[in-house]
Design a protein around this motif. Structure first.
Motif, mmCIF file in Angstrom:
data_model
loop_
_atom_site.group_PDB
_atom_site.id
_atom_site.type_symbol
_atom_site.label_atom_id
_atom_site.label_comp_id
_atom_site.label_asym_id
_atom_site.label_seq_id
_atom_site.Cartn_x
_atom_site.Cartn_y
_atom_site.Cartn_z
ATOM 1 N N GLN A 151 0.546 -11.059 -0.471
ATOM 2 C CA GLN A 151 0.192 -10.690 0.594
ATOM 3 C C GLN A 151 0.929 -8.785 0.437
ATOM 4 N N GLU B 212 -1.182 -14.451 7.765
ATOM 5 C CA GLU B 212 -2.281 -13.165 8.270
ATOM 6 C C GLU B 212 -1.599 -13.193 9.687
ATOM 7 N N VAL C 152 -3.616 -11.115 3.848
ATOM 8 C CA VAL C 152 -3.460 -11.769 2.356
ATOM 9 C C VAL C 152 -4.398 -10.661 2.084
ATOM 10 N N SER D 142 -8.367 -7.992 3.686
ATOM 11 C CA SER D 142 -7.570 -9.102 3.474
ATOM 12 C C SER D 142 -8.933 -10.436 2.525
#
Ligand code: MN
Length: 198
Positions: free
Chosen positions: A38, A90, A105, A180
């Motif tokens: 992350q 997220e 992410v 992401s």
């Protein structure tokens, strides 16, 4: 229960009336464990590298993120265990809360314990954590192949790409692939969409 104990620090640091991060109630899960990286725009931008081990996400903060160059040694500082559900979290952790800032992410997938497959020197992930010597094979969207995580001191590990077909010293995925893998969003897009909700 072991899982509860292991997540005690995680829960103590957070006010779940204020943050939308998961409390950690899910048990588990698939046959093969998962990993997640992350990107976290907290007081200092960093990446959180997490490996599913025995029902929780073992976690390290990696200031520079994961490299595909075997010559790079990336500092990885252990942080508290996180619940499995954190793997697809997220969003924005509100101001004043622990870890305040935006989370994205950056990569996720399944992984294999390479030491678990070795004859003679075989080791579970639990044993690898105790030894301070983890060898894994990552199957992410951005990050693939073998990695070693080696403890070199108190609260200090190094994350190193192994020399294999996925090693590539020319790639620099933290800068060229910032979005992401779950939503295709950037940190800025997540931050503005989430603040629009309130
Ligand atoms: Mn973090």
């Amino acid at each position: 229960m072991e899982t509860d104990d292991s997540l005690k620090k995680y829960r103590e640091k957070r006010d779940f009336r204020r943050t939308s991060e998961p409390q950690g109630e899910k048990e588990k899960s698939s046959a093969q464990p998962m990993f997640v990286i992350q990107k976290h725009d907290a007081s200092r931008l960093h990446y959180d590298f997490r490996l599913e081990v025995d029902g929780v996400l073992k976690s390290w903060a990696v200031p520079k993120g994961v490299s595909t160059d075997p010559r790079e040694r990336r500092l990885a500082v252990p942080t508290e265990d996180h619940p499995l559900e954190y793997g697809d979290f997220e969003g924005v952790i509100p101001k004043g809360e622990y870890g305040a800032g935006t989370v994205l992410v950056w990569d996720t997938g399944l992984y294999k314990n390479l030491r678990g497959e070795k004859k003679g020197d075989g080791a579970s992930m639990k044993k690898s954590l105790e030894d301070g010597k983890i060898e894994i094979w990552l199957e992410g969207k951005k990050i693939q192949g073998g990695y070693a995580l080696i403890r070199t001191g108190d609260d200090r590990w190094l994350l190193i790409k192994k020399k294999d077909e996925a090693a590539d010293s020319r790639r620099n995925p933290t800068s060229t692939e910032p979005k992401s893998v779950l939503s295709g969003r950037t940190l800025e897009e997540i931050a503005s969409e989430e603040s629009g909700k309130e």
